[in-house]
Scaffold this motif. Structure first.
Motif, short mmCIF file in Angstrom:
data_model
loop_
_atom_site.label_atom_id
_atom_site.label_comp_id
_atom_site.label_asym_id
_atom_site.label_seq_id
_atom_site.Cartn_x
_atom_site.Cartn_y
_atom_site.Cartn_z
N TYR A 173 114.34 -8.95 63.43
CA TYR A 173 113.07 -8.54 64.00
C TYR A 173 113.03 -8.76 65.51
O TYR A 173 112.36 -8.03 66.24
CB TYR A 173 111.92 -9.29 63.33
N GLY A 174 113.70 -9.80 65.98
CA GLY A 174 113.69 -10.09 67.40
C GLY A 174 114.78 -9.38 68.18
O GLY A 174 114.73 -9.33 69.41
N PHE A 175 115.77 -8.80 67.48
CA PHE A 175 116.86 -8.12 68.16
C PHE A 175 116.38 -6.76 68.64
O PHE A 175 115.93 -5.93 67.85
CB PHE A 175 118.04 -7.95 67.20
N PRO A 176 116.43 -6.47 69.94
CA PRO A 176 115.78 -5.28 70.49
C PRO A 176 116.39 -3.95 70.05
O PRO A 176 115.71 -2.92 70.09
CB PRO A 176 115.91 -5.46 72.01
N LEU A 177 117.65 -3.94 69.62
CA LEU A 177 118.30 -2.67 69.31
C LEU A 177 118.18 -2.28 67.84
O LEU A 177 118.67 -1.22 67.44
CB LEU A 177 119.79 -2.73 69.71
N LEU A 178 117.56 -3.11 67.02
CA LEU A 178 117.31 -2.78 65.62
C LEU A 178 115.83 -2.43 65.43
O LEU A 178 114.95 -3.15 65.92
CB LEU A 178 117.66 -3.95 64.70
N ASP A 179 115.58 -1.33 64.74
CA ASP A 179 114.20 -0.97 64.44
C ASP A 179 113.66 -1.86 63.34
O ASP A 179 114.32 -2.09 62.32
CB ASP A 179 114.11 0.49 64.01
N ARG A 180 112.41 -2.32 63.51
CA ARG A 180 111.84 -3.26 62.57
C ARG A 180 111.56 -2.62 61.20
O ARG A 180 111.70 -3.27 60.16
CB ARG A 180 110.53 -3.82 63.16
N VAL A 181 111.19 -1.34 61.20
CA VAL A 181 110.91 -0.67 59.93
C VAL A 181 112.17 -0.56 59.08
O VAL A 181 112.17 -0.85 57.88
CB VAL A 181 110.31 0.73 60.19
N VAL A 182 113.27 -0.17 59.71
CA VAL A 182 114.53 -0.04 58.99
C VAL A 182 115.02 -1.42 58.53
O VAL A 182 115.44 -1.59 57.38
CB VAL A 182 115.60 0.63 59.88
N TYR A 183 114.89 -2.41 59.41
CA TYR A 183 115.42 -3.74 59.09
C TYR A 183 114.65 -4.36 57.92
O TYR A 183 115.24 -5.06 57.09
CB TYR A 183 115.35 -4.64 60.32
N GLN A 184 113.33 -4.10 57.85
CA GLN A 184 112.56 -4.70 56.76
C GLN A 184 113.10 -4.26 55.40
O GLN A 184 113.16 -5.04 54.45
CB GLN A 184 111.08 -4.33 56.87
N ASN A 185 113.48 -3.01 55.29
CA ASN A 185 114.00 -2.52 54.02
C ASN A 185 115.32 -3.19 53.66
O ASN A 185 115.65 -3.32 52.48
CB ASN A 185 114.21 -1.00 54.09
N ASN A 186 116.06 -3.66 54.67
CA ASN A 186 117.33 -4.32 54.40
C ASN A 186 117.14 -5.73 53.85
O ASN A 186 118.04 -6.25 53.17
CB ASN A 186 118.17 -4.41 55.68
N ILE A 187 115.99 -6.34 54.12
CA ILE A 187 115.82 -7.74 53.72
C ILE A 187 114.79 -7.91 52.61
O ILE A 187 114.42 -9.02 52.27
CB ILE A 187 115.43 -8.62 54.92
N GLY A 188 114.28 -6.79 52.06
CA GLY A 188 113.46 -6.93 50.86
C GLY A 188 112.07 -6.35 50.89
O GLY A 188 111.34 -6.46 49.92
N ASP A 189 111.65 -5.72 52.00
CA ASP A 189 110.35 -5.03 52.04
C ASP A 189 109.19 -5.96 51.72
O ASP A 189 108.37 -5.69 50.84
CB ASP A 189 110.38 -3.84 51.07
N PHE A 190 109.09 -7.10 52.46
CA PHE A 190 108.02 -8.06 52.22
C PHE A 190 106.95 -8.06 53.32
O PHE A 190 105.86 -8.57 53.10
CB PHE A 190 108.60 -9.48 52.14
N ASP A 191 107.27 -7.55 54.49
CA ASP A 191 106.47 -7.86 55.67
C ASP A 191 105.58 -6.69 56.09
O ASP A 191 105.65 -5.59 55.56
CB ASP A 191 107.40 -8.28 56.80
N ASN A 192 104.71 -6.96 57.08
CA ASN A 192 103.70 -6.00 57.52
C ASN A 192 104.23 -5.20 58.71
O ASN A 192 104.26 -5.67 59.83
CB ASN A 192 102.41 -6.73 57.90
N LEU A 193 104.65 -3.97 58.44
CA LEU A 193 105.21 -3.09 59.46
C LEU A 193 104.17 -2.10 59.96
O LEU A 193 103.26 -1.71 59.23
CB LEU A 193 106.39 -2.29 58.90
N SER A 194 104.31 -1.66 61.21
CA SER A 194 103.47 -0.58 61.73
C SER A 194 104.25 0.22 62.76
O SER A 194 105.22 -0.27 63.36
CB SER A 194 102.18 -1.13 62.35
N LEU A 195 103.81 1.45 62.98
CA LEU A 195 104.38 2.36 63.97
C LEU A 195 103.27 2.78 64.92
O LEU A 195 102.10 2.85 64.54
CB LEU A 195 104.99 3.59 63.31
N PHE A 196 103.63 3.07 66.17
CA PHE A 196 102.63 3.55 67.13
C PHE A 196 103.25 4.58 68.05
O PHE A 196 104.47 4.60 68.27
CB PHE A 196 102.04 2.38 67.93
N VAL A 197 102.39 5.43 68.61
CA VAL A 197 102.85 6.47 69.54
C VAL A 197 101.71 6.81 70.49
O VAL A 197 100.52 6.75 70.11
CB VAL A 197 103.31 7.72 68.77
#
Length: 631
Positions: free
Chosen positions: A372-396
């Motif tokens: 989550y803190g690594f700038p080059l990984l997207d948080r939405v994609v990473y959450q799915n890799n670790i179990g889909d537990f957390d609160n994700l959001s997107l903005f534009v």
């Protein structure tokens, strides 16, 4: 983990020892931000960075750029105003009694070091006077602001602020709001959980921001047991902010570590849907890289703070463990349920006529998740890799700019959505999002004056989350709402609200600021018999059958309509060599309520009601104050 943190701090210390100079950040509420935004609209400077607060160096650079684009013959007033702001951020060595400041520096060209201490004093008094005199109220704040800051090398600066004061802010009890029986798997056997709703009638709705953090001490009980969560009577409040900020590689890279208020991705001051200036401060590390003049990338990771609002939610969660008769087994406070960290990344494109930014955020219970803190990984994609537990959001955000005329924008924040092309998915309650469209234009022939109009809609349950009973490292219920210290990280409206906001702001008079604002805010009530589900930051989407729920704004319960007119003015008496700044805010408010005439649905009408539970409110609010020695 300890080894990794040690390496990080060693690297940060090495950077500090190599670089630094006057890179302290300018407080997010400083009125220089409105001046800069106005000059941006008037094409007096290049597009502003979309990550605030700015460093002093950046602010001075922009002010110098504005000066270079002003005409000495026709723009003498504007030049004088800009020059005054530049002088505001220049601190001379030695004692300055006029600004109650002392500065010491070593004058080394190789490794410059400086130390500055300054003090200021603020009084803020506000009173609400209503047709129903029983709700008349007054509140006040009297506090001292002690600041230590300076440079350490050529590119890094430090800043430590402490606030201590006396405050009293009475609240009107409105009622309770059911936050759901479905928070746990055994919801059939659990009693209802409720949150108390209050109003601060001393200030206009959504206008008050406390200066203190954590808790206050009642004067009637200055002991450890006197620690309280709201100054409903005379109390002592305190706060502490700190920041280490550095600029490197000719200001192409900015790094910061500290606890402060921020605003990211705002198309106008205070308008951000994702990290708003009104959000409470939190400790975080952030980086802002300007790869090219038109391209920047920013990232932040930090730790969010507990709501600490026992006056609102005392015993709301106590029945996590009950016996078979529903009797209390364990008594837990907020700190047991709010254990969250926060990460965000943003990519921005800035051109003369166009701005575009997008990114993702994550609220996640405190675990050592490097992704989550690594700038080059997207948080939405990473959450799915670790179990889909957390609160994700997107903005534009998209903004079109016509230099010297104005700008128009549209912003979106997506908390959660379940797409189904066979249904009107935007009418589904699970479509938890916020959107905004607005414009800000230059007012011709009046120096440093702009007019803005925006519409913002925050859907039900937005900035909240569905209930989570387990995540890695935690085997009990946790709240993952998009909040910090009990307040939204995003826009200041609660869920299930919309707002029309019109404002004219002017600095056409030297040493003064004037503004006029009109707001129409509609919000589903979060108390009483007509309360609308999803209208509170403490609401949570239920885990079962949630895809079948629909929302009908204004047509599914009782709604509060707030009409607010505000006239604001401030004046700095430094023109007369007096270190005093006065401000006054006069507001008119007319509140009424509507209820539906049948079952919830778009075909159901609504009408005005005025009864003992939901009554009209008409009144005036006067807010007046002053600061002494404030730079």
């Amino acid at each position: 983990m300890k080894k990794t943190l040690s390496i990080f701090f060693i690297l940060f210390t090495v950077l500090i020892s190599i670089y630094a100079q006057s890179n302290n950040t300018v407080e997010i509420n400083d009125d220089v931000y409105e001046l800069l935004r106005t000059c941006e609209i008037q094409n007096l400077c290049e597009p502003l960075n979309n990550v605030r607060p700015y460093s002093v160096n950046y602010v001075k650079y922009k002010l110098e750029e504005i000066l270079s684009n002003l005409n000495e013959e026709t723009d003498s007033l504007q030049i004088s105003i800009v020059q005054r702001y530049i002088e505001k951020y220049e601190i001379e060595s030695g004692v300055d009694l006029k600004n109650l400041t002392y500065k010491y520096e070593n004058n080394s060209e190789i490794f410059p070091v400086s130390f500055v201490v300054n003090d200021s004093f603020t009084v803020n008094f506000s009173t609400g006077m209503y047709a129903d005199t029983s709700i008349n109220s007054y509140g006040y704040e009297v506090y001292n602001h002690l600041n230590f800051l300076g440079d350490f090398g050529k590119n890094v600066s430090y800043d430590v602020s402490g606030l201590l004061g006396l405050t009293e802010m009475p609240l009107e009890y409105m009622g309770e709001y059911n936050i759901g029986e479905w928070l746990y798997d055994d919801f059939d056997t659990q009693p209802p959980r409720t949150i108390k709703s209050y109003r601060n009638n001393s200030f206009l709705p959504y206008h008050y921001s406390k200066y203190w953090d954590g808790s206050v001490y009642f004067l009637s009980n200055l002991t450890a047991s006197g620690l309280e969560t709201w100054p409903s009577t005379k109390a002592i409040g305190l706060a502490m902010l700190a920041d280490i900020h550095g600029s490197f590689f000719d200001n192409k890279l900015e790094l910061s570590l500290g606890r402060k208020q921020r605003e990211w991705a705002a198309m106008d001051n205070g308008s951000s849907l994702v990290l708003n200036a009104k959000a409470r401060p939190f400790m975080a590390f952030e980086a802002d890289a300007h790869l090219f003049p038109w391209l920047s990338f920013s990232t932040i990771t930090g730790v969010l703070e507990n709501p600490n609002q026992a006056h609102i939610n005392m015993n709301a969660w106590y029945d996590l463990e009950c016996d078979e008769n529903g009797e209390l087994i364990n008594d837990y406070d907020d700190s047991y349920f709010f254990q969250n960290a926060f990460s965000m990344g943003m990519l921005a494109l800035d051109f003369k006529y166009f701005h575009f930014d997008f990114g993702s955020t994550c609220v996640w219970p405190k675990r050592f998740e490097l992704g989550y803190g690594f700038p080059l990984l997207d948080r939405v994609v990473y959450q799915n890799n670790i179990g889909d537990f957390d609160n994700l959001s997107l903005f534009v955000d998209l903004k079109g700019i016509y230099p010297s005329v104005g700008s128009i924008w549209i912003s979106g924040y997506l908390d959660e959505i379940s797409l189904n092309v066979k249904t009107k998915f935007w009418e589904k309650t699970r479509a938890m999002y916020a959107m905004q469209t607005g414009t800000k234009v230059n007012v011709p022939f009046i120096p440093f004056t702009t007019a803005s109009l925006r519409y913002t809609k925050v859907e039900p349950y937005c900035y909240t989350h569905h209930s989570i009973n387990y995540t890695p490292w935690y085997n009990h219920y946790l709240s993952e709402s998009y909040t910090n210290n009990g307040e939204s990280l995003g826009y200041y409206l609660p869920p299930n609200s919309d707002e029309i906001n019109f404002e004219i702001t002017s600095k056409a008079i030297e040493f003064a600021t004037l503004s006029f604002q009109y707001q129409l805010i509609r919000h589903g009530t979060d108390w009483g018999s007509g309360a609308v589900p999803g209208s509170s930051l403490y609401s949570e989407m239920r885990n079962y059958n949630r895809d079948d729920l629909n929302k009908y704004f204004l047509h599914d319960g009782t709604y509060e309509w707030s009409n607010i007119i505000t006239v604001y003015g401030s004046y700095d008496f430094r023109k007369y060599n007096l270190p005093v700044k006065m401000f006054m805010n006069i507001g008119f408010i007319y509140d009424w309520f509507t209820e539906i005439n049948g079952e919830p649905g778009w075909g159901t009408g609504y009408s005005h009601i005025n009864n003992s539970e939901y009554s009209d409110k008409v009144g005036f609010v006067v807010n007046i104050g002053f600061s002494i020695f404030q730079r």
